[in-house]
Design a protein around this motif. Structure first.
Motif, PDB file in Angstrom:
ATOM      1  N   ILE A   3       0.852  -1.183   0.000  1.00  0.00           N
ATOM      2  CA  ILE A   3       0.000   0.000   0.000  1.00  0.00           C
ATOM      3  C   ILE A   3       0.887   1.232   0.000  1.00  0.00           C
ATOM      4  O   ILE A   3       1.693   1.423   0.912  1.00  0.00           O
ATOM      5  N   GLU A   4       0.745   2.046  -1.038  1.00  0.00           N
ATOM      6  CA  GLU A   4       1.473   3.307  -1.115  1.00  0.00           C
ATOM      7  C   GLU A   4       0.542   4.428  -0.671  1.00  0.00           C
ATOM      8  O   GLU A   4      -0.680   4.308  -0.777  1.00  0.00           O
ATOM      9  N   GLU A  31       4.595  -3.001   1.653  1.00  0.00           N
ATOM     10  CA  GLU A  31       4.285  -4.368   2.088  1.00  0.00           C
ATOM     11  C   GLU A  31       4.081  -4.443   3.596  1.00  0.00           C
ATOM     12  O   GLU A  31       3.167  -5.122   4.070  1.00  0.00           O
ATOM     13  N   ALA A  32       4.920  -3.752   4.351  1.00  0.00           N
ATOM     14  CA  ALA A  32       4.789  -3.769   5.813  1.00  0.00           C
ATOM     15  C   ALA A  32       3.469  -3.123   6.242  1.00  0.00           C
ATOM     16  O   ALA A  32       2.809  -3.598   7.175  1.00  0.00           O
ATOM     17  N   ASP A  52      -8.495  -1.254   1.297  1.00  0.00           N
ATOM     18  CA  ASP A  52      -8.409  -2.364   0.346  1.00  0.00           C
ATOM     19  C   ASP A  52      -6.951  -2.539  -0.085  1.00  0.00           C
ATOM     20  O   ASP A  52      -6.406  -1.668  -0.753  1.00  0.00           O
ATOM     21  N   PRO A  53      -6.306  -3.643   0.291  1.00  0.00           N
ATOM     22  CA  PRO A  53      -4.898  -3.826  -0.075  1.00  0.00           C
ATOM     23  C   PRO A  53      -4.677  -4.061  -1.569  1.00  0.00           C
ATOM     24  O   PRO A  53      -3.544  -4.025  -2.040  1.00  0.00           O
ATOM     25  N   ALA A  85       7.226   1.057  11.715  1.00  0.00           N
ATOM     26  CA  ALA A  85       7.700   2.185  10.902  1.00  0.00           C
ATOM     27  C   ALA A  85       6.655   2.572   9.861  1.00  0.00           C
ATOM     28  O   ALA A  85       6.411   3.760   9.621  1.00  0.00           O
ATOM     29  N   ALA A  86       6.022   1.573   9.253  1.00  0.00           N
ATOM     30  CA  ALA A  86       4.974   1.833   8.257  1.00  0.00           C
ATOM     31  C   ALA A  86       3.778   2.523   8.899  1.00  0.00           C
ATOM     32  O   ALA A  86       3.218   3.470   8.336  1.00  0.00           O
ATOM     33  N   LEU A  87       3.382   2.073  10.073  1.00  0.00           N
ATOM     34  CA  LEU A  87       2.250   2.669  10.773  1.00  0.00           C
ATOM     35  C   LEU A  87       2.555   4.099  11.221  1.00  0.00           C
ATOM     36  O   LEU A  87       1.685   4.973  11.167  1.00  0.00           O
TER      37      LEU A  87
END
Length: 110
Positions: A3-4, A31-32, A52-53, A85-87
């Motif tokens: 998800i970008e 991805e993370a 929605d992934p 880190a992604a969150l």
């Protein structure tokens, strides 16, 4: 699967160029972020569980405010450093969206 994230000054164009409204993007945690959000179910989530992934999800500034509260709880219980880190990246963009009138956060799945 990833998800970008893109923060836009206004509703991004789905066809043509969305670069006209682009304020900021995040493309390094795809991805993370997808893995971290996959832990949510639609029944226990106000906004993030509906991401929605494989498709696109848009949050306006009010929806971003609700999702900001959800992401804080996710960060607290996350044990994976990549997902955390992604969150945190998502949290930063949600806060920016909340603080920018008329903006949208575009979560682009693949």
């Amino acid at each position: 699967m990833g998800i970008e994230l893109e923060l836009h000054a206004g509703r991004p164009a789905r066809k043509g160029s969305s670069r006209e409204t682009l304020l900021r993007g995040s493309y390094r945690h795809g991805e993370a972020l997808a893995r971290a959000l996959s832990t949510l179910g639609r029944h226990g989530s106000d906004r993030l569980g509906w991401v929605d992934p494989y498709g696109d999800t848009l949050f306006n500034e009010q929806e971003a405010q609700v999702a900001s509260q959800e992401v804080v709880a996710l960060v607290r219980r996350c044990n994976d450093e990549w997902q955390k880190a992604a969150l945190l990246d998502l949290a930063e963009l949600l806060e920016a969206c909340t603080a920018t009138p008329g903006s949208y956060l575009w979560l682009m799945g693949d």
